[in-house]
Structures are given as structure tokens and as C-alpha cells.
Design an enzyme around this catalytic site. Structure first.
Site, mmCIF file in Angstrom:
data_model
loop_
_atom_site.group_PDB
_atom_site.id
_atom_site.type_symbol
_atom_site.label_atom_id
_atom_site.label_comp_id
_atom_site.label_asym_id
_atom_site.label_seq_id
_atom_site.Cartn_x
_atom_site.Cartn_y
_atom_site.Cartn_z
ATOM 1 N N GLY A 165 0.836 -1.210 0.000
ATOM 2 C CA GLY A 165 0.000 0.000 0.000
ATOM 3 C C GLY A 165 0.864 1.250 0.000
ATOM 4 O O GLY A 165 1.882 1.302 0.682
ATOM 5 N N ARG B 104 0.844 -4.925 -5.049
ATOM 6 C CA ARG B 104 1.049 -6.104 -4.215
ATOM 7 C C ARG B 104 1.270 -7.241 -5.215
ATOM 8 O O ARG B 104 0.467 -7.410 -6.129
ATOM 9 C CB ARG B 104 -0.188 -6.366 -3.351
ATOM 10 N N ASP C 156 5.895 -4.927 5.983
ATOM 11 C CA ASP C 156 6.540 -6.198 6.360
ATOM 12 C C ASP C 156 6.468 -7.234 5.233
ATOM 13 O O ASP C 156 7.404 -8.017 5.040
ATOM 14 C CB ASP C 156 5.931 -6.758 7.650
ATOM 15 N N THR D 280 4.415 2.583 5.394
ATOM 16 C CA THR D 280 3.023 2.130 5.509
ATOM 17 C C THR D 280 2.322 3.012 6.536
ATOM 18 O O THR D 280 2.924 3.341 7.565
ATOM 19 C CB THR D 280 2.892 0.649 5.925
ATOM 20 N N ASP E 233 0.182 2.078 8.474
ATOM 21 C CA ASP E 233 -0.276 1.267 9.612
ATOM 22 C C ASP E 233 0.643 1.321 10.838
ATOM 23 O O ASP E 233 0.223 0.955 11.930
ATOM 24 C CB ASP E 233 -0.423 -0.201 9.182
ATOM 25 N N ASP F 43 3.145 -0.619 11.730
ATOM 26 C CA ASP F 43 2.997 -1.965 12.304
ATOM 27 C C ASP F 43 4.188 -2.878 12.008
ATOM 28 O O ASP F 43 4.027 -4.086 11.875
ATOM 29 C CB ASP F 43 1.715 -2.614 11.767
ATOM 30 N N MET G 66 -8.353 3.077 9.010
ATOM 31 C CA MET G 66 -7.548 1.988 8.431
ATOM 32 C C MET G 66 -6.496 1.484 9.414
ATOM 33 O O MET G 66 -6.320 2.031 10.492
ATOM 34 C CB MET G 66 -6.849 2.474 7.166
ATOM 35 N N GLY H 228 -10.765 13.320 21.088
ATOM 36 C CA GLY H 228 -11.665 13.266 22.242
ATOM 37 C C GLY H 228 -12.749 12.224 22.054
ATOM 38 O O GLY H 228 -13.885 12.380 22.532
HETATM 39 O O1 F6P Z 1 -1.514 -1.586 4.787
HETATM 40 C C1 F6P Z 1 -2.014 -0.328 4.454
HETATM 41 C C2 F6P Z 1 -3.504 -0.391 4.250
HETATM 42 O O2 F6P Z 1 -3.949 0.917 3.925
HETATM 43 C C3 F6P Z 1 -4.312 -0.953 5.417
HETATM 44 O O3 F6P Z 1 -4.514 -0.020 6.444
HETATM 45 C C4 F6P Z 1 -5.558 -1.362 4.706
HETATM 46 O O4 F6P Z 1 -6.246 -2.385 5.389
HETATM 47 C C5 F6P Z 1 -5.045 -1.879 3.390
HETATM 48 O O5 F6P Z 1 -3.804 -1.246 3.170
HETATM 49 C C6 F6P Z 1 -5.946 -1.636 2.204
HETATM 50 O O6 F6P Z 1 -5.346 -2.211 1.104
HETATM 51 P P1 F6P Z 1 -5.786 -1.940 -0.398
HETATM 52 O O7 F6P Z 1 -5.390 -0.533 -0.749
HETATM 53 O O8 F6P Z 1 -5.041 -2.937 -1.176
HETATM 54 O O9 F6P Z 1 -7.279 -2.086 -0.432
#
Ligand code: F6P
Length: 324
Positions: free
Chosen positions: A13, A74, A105, A128, A130, A132, A172, A188
Site C-alpha cells: 500500500g 502487491r 513487512d 506504511t 499502519d 505496524d 484503516m 476526544g
Molecule cells: O496496509 C495499508 C492499508 O492501507 C491498510 O490499512 C488497509 O487495510 C489496506 O492497506 C488496504 O489495502 P488496499 O489498498 O489494497 O485495499
């Protein structure tokens, strides 16, 4: 072997700040008389030989642009060893000595396999929204995504107040809690529901009713996306059918992935892009540029191929405590 030609790609992403990292890679490499080739559309583009020679002006006027000028994808093919072998053959045919991979990752797993199976020099830059990836406190794009979500929730709060409504706002992050927790505290929010948390609908209802009893007009519940986007609709259904409580759902979705990168993303991406090239020059690979204790440095790639949920549940408690 000295590195004289680097390939750079984005994978997975996209995230705001990837362009800043590409710019830093290209400019640092050229400063050190190293040739750079941009690889379009991630590993999939690599397998199709989608190359673009990069010069100083290829990365001009992109520091403020969201997305990635190299585009991304991807690539399920890249999970197979035969395609990774083909990728390295293609890189070698282009006389590319090393690869910089900007992604998450999953992308780093692909890079790790290139090193383990074929000893191809790789360095990762975490990109990313995320936040993560294990062993780094920060991934490029997180701050911008959080800021975008905060601005959206602030707008939702305006209308929620006018109509005395409760909103479930889904952010997300897949299994990562980072965006939800930070947005929850900063807006908040009355509650933050974590990605894999079993939902206590009764508590949600009790909290909202207590708020109304003390004069609150609106409630915002931040819902972390979890493995499949859209879980807010199920929560909404149960609240309505079991507790006769009306809620509105807003799924922020990909709006969080776009936009001009915030200062943190520009600053960290610039440092990471620069350090990634220096890492290759100093033969410090396979590695990843990470933030640890607030400093940008290199760590072994093997430390960063798993997900980490920076799930600080104290922030969930903080959001709830401050919004009683
Ligand atoms: O990993 C980044 C992310 O934006 C996630 O937060 C989300 O679940 C996913 O990619 C969405 O992926 P795509 O753009 O392939 O729908």
C-alpha cells in the site's frame, strides 16, 4: 564489490512520504556518483522490467506530493522462489547491484528472500500508514494518515453535535491499533475499539447513555478496521437490534492514504532515504532504516519482517478517561 548502481521500488500500500524517501535515495546516490534506476509498480513491475533511469530532476518537486511517483503494487508472484530468481536475473542484466525496497513487512519478506536465497544486497525503508513493523517506532505515512483522520473526525463531530448523534468512525490499519488509538485520543473520542477486540456492546451503550445524562450531545467511537474493512456495520446492527440505539457509520478508507505528507513523514523519510544509500555504500546489508528511541538508524532486516502492533491499551483508557 562496490555498489555503483542502485534500484529503488515501492511495494504494498502506498503512504504519504514515499516520494520524500525516493527523492532522498536518488539525490544521495547521485551525490555519491551512484547510478539509480527507479522500478515502477513494485515487484510486479520488476518482473516485467519496468525501469526508469533517475536523474536529479526526476525527483524535483515531489517532496510535497502524496502517493508514489514510482507507483506500487502487491505481487503474489513474488512469494514464489522461481519469480524471485527471475527478478534477480533481470536486476543483474540491468547491472543493478542492490535494491532499496520502500514498503511494509510483506515487502520486506520479499527482500529478505532475495538476500537469503540469492545473496542480492537489499535495504528496506518502512513505508506504511499502519505503523505496524517490528523494531521500528515509526513507518513513513503514519502521521499524515493520523492527521487526515483527525481532520475528518473533527468535521464529523460538528454535524454529530448539531444532530445529537453517535458516529462509528472506522479508520484503516488492518490489525494495527496505532491509527485508531492516536486518532481516538486526539479527537476526544468516547471510545476506541481495537482491531481484534471482542466488542462489549453493553458497555458502549452504557457509556453513551451516561454521556447523554450529563449533557453530552454527541459521541464518537473510533473503530479500528481489523482484518476486514467494514466491521462497523455489524456493530451498528447489534446496537440497533439489541439495544435500540441509532448510530451512523463513516468508513474513512483510502482518504487516509493520500495527501501531502506531514512534516514528520517528510523529515523521517528524508533521513531514511539518505541512510539507506549510505548503508549500501558501507555494505551494511541486509538491513532496514528504523526509528529507535527517536533516532533514525539501521537494523538487521531479519528484525523487521514481522508485524508488530504498537497496541498501547493505556491510550484506549486515556481516551475514555478524558471523555467521561
Ligand atoms: O496496509 C495499508 C492499508 O492501507 C491498510 O490499512 C488497509 O487495510 C489496506 O492497506 C488496504 O489495502 P488496499 O489498498 O489494497 O485495499
Amino acid at each position: 564489490m562496490n555498489i555503483s548502481h542502485i534500484g529503488v521500488l515501492c511495494s504494498g500500500g502506498d503512504s504519504p512520504g514515499m516520494n520524500c524517501a525516493i527523492r532522498a535515495v536518488v539525490r544521495t546516490a547521485l551525490f555519491n556518483n551512484i547510478q539509480v534506476t527507479g522500478i515502477k509498480r513494485g515487484y510486479a513491475g520488476l518482473l516485467r522490467g519496468e525501469f526508469q533511469a533517475m536523474n536529479l530532476s526526476s525527483v524535483g518537486n515531489i517532496i510535497q506530493r502524496g502517493g508514489t511517483i514510482l507507483q506500487t503494487s502487491r505481487s503474489p508472484e513474488f512469494t514464489k522462489a522461481e519469480f524471485r530468481k527471475k527478478a534477480v536475473d533481470i536486476l543483474k542484466a540491468q547491472k543493478i547491484d542492490a535494491l532499496i525496497v520502500i514498503g511494509g513487512d510483506g515487502s520486506f519478506n520479499g527482500a529478505m528472500a532475495l538476500w537469503r536465497e540469492l545473496q542480492f544486497p537489499v535495504i528496506g525503508i518502512p513505508g506504511t500508514i499502519d505503523n505496524d513493523i517490528s523494531n521500528t517506532e515509526y513507518t513513513i505515512g503514519f502521521d499524515t494518515a493520523v492527521q487526515t483522520a483527525i481532520e475528518a473526525v473533527d468535521r464529523i463531530r460538528d454535524t454529530a453535535h448539531s444532530h445529537a448523534r453517535t458516529f462509528l468512525v472506522e479508520v484503516m490499519g488492518r490489525n494495527s491499533s496505532s491509527i485508531a488509538l492516536k486518532v481516538g485520543v486526539c479527537t476526544g473520542a468516547e471510545n476506541v475499539l481495537l482491531p481484534n477486540e471482542e466488542i462489549n456492546h453493553q458497555k458502549i451503550v452504557d457509556d453513551i447513555k451516561r454521556g447523554i445524562a450529563r449533557g453530552k450531545d454527541s459521541s464518537i467511537i473510533i473503530v479500528a478496521e481489523g482484518p476486514v474493512a467494514g466491521r462497523s456495520y455489524e456493530i451498528q446492527r447489534v446496537l440497533k437490534e439489541t439495544y435500540q440505539m441509532d448510530t451512523h457509520v463513516v468508513i474513512l478508507g483510502h482518504i487516509q492514504r493520500g495527501g501531502s505528507p506531514a512534516s514528520n513523514d517528510r523529515f523521517i523519510a528524508s533521513q531514511m532515504g539518505n541512510l539507506a544509500v549510505e548503508g549500501l555504500i558501507n555494505k551494511n546489508f541486509p538491513s532496514v532504516t528504523v526509528v529507535q528511541n527517536g533516532k533514525v538508524l539501521l537494523t538487521d532486516l531479519a528484525n523487521c519482517i514481522t508485524k508488530a502492533d504498537h497496541n498501547f491499551t493505556e491510550y484506549q483508557t486515556l481516551a475514555q478517561t478524558l471523555s467521561i
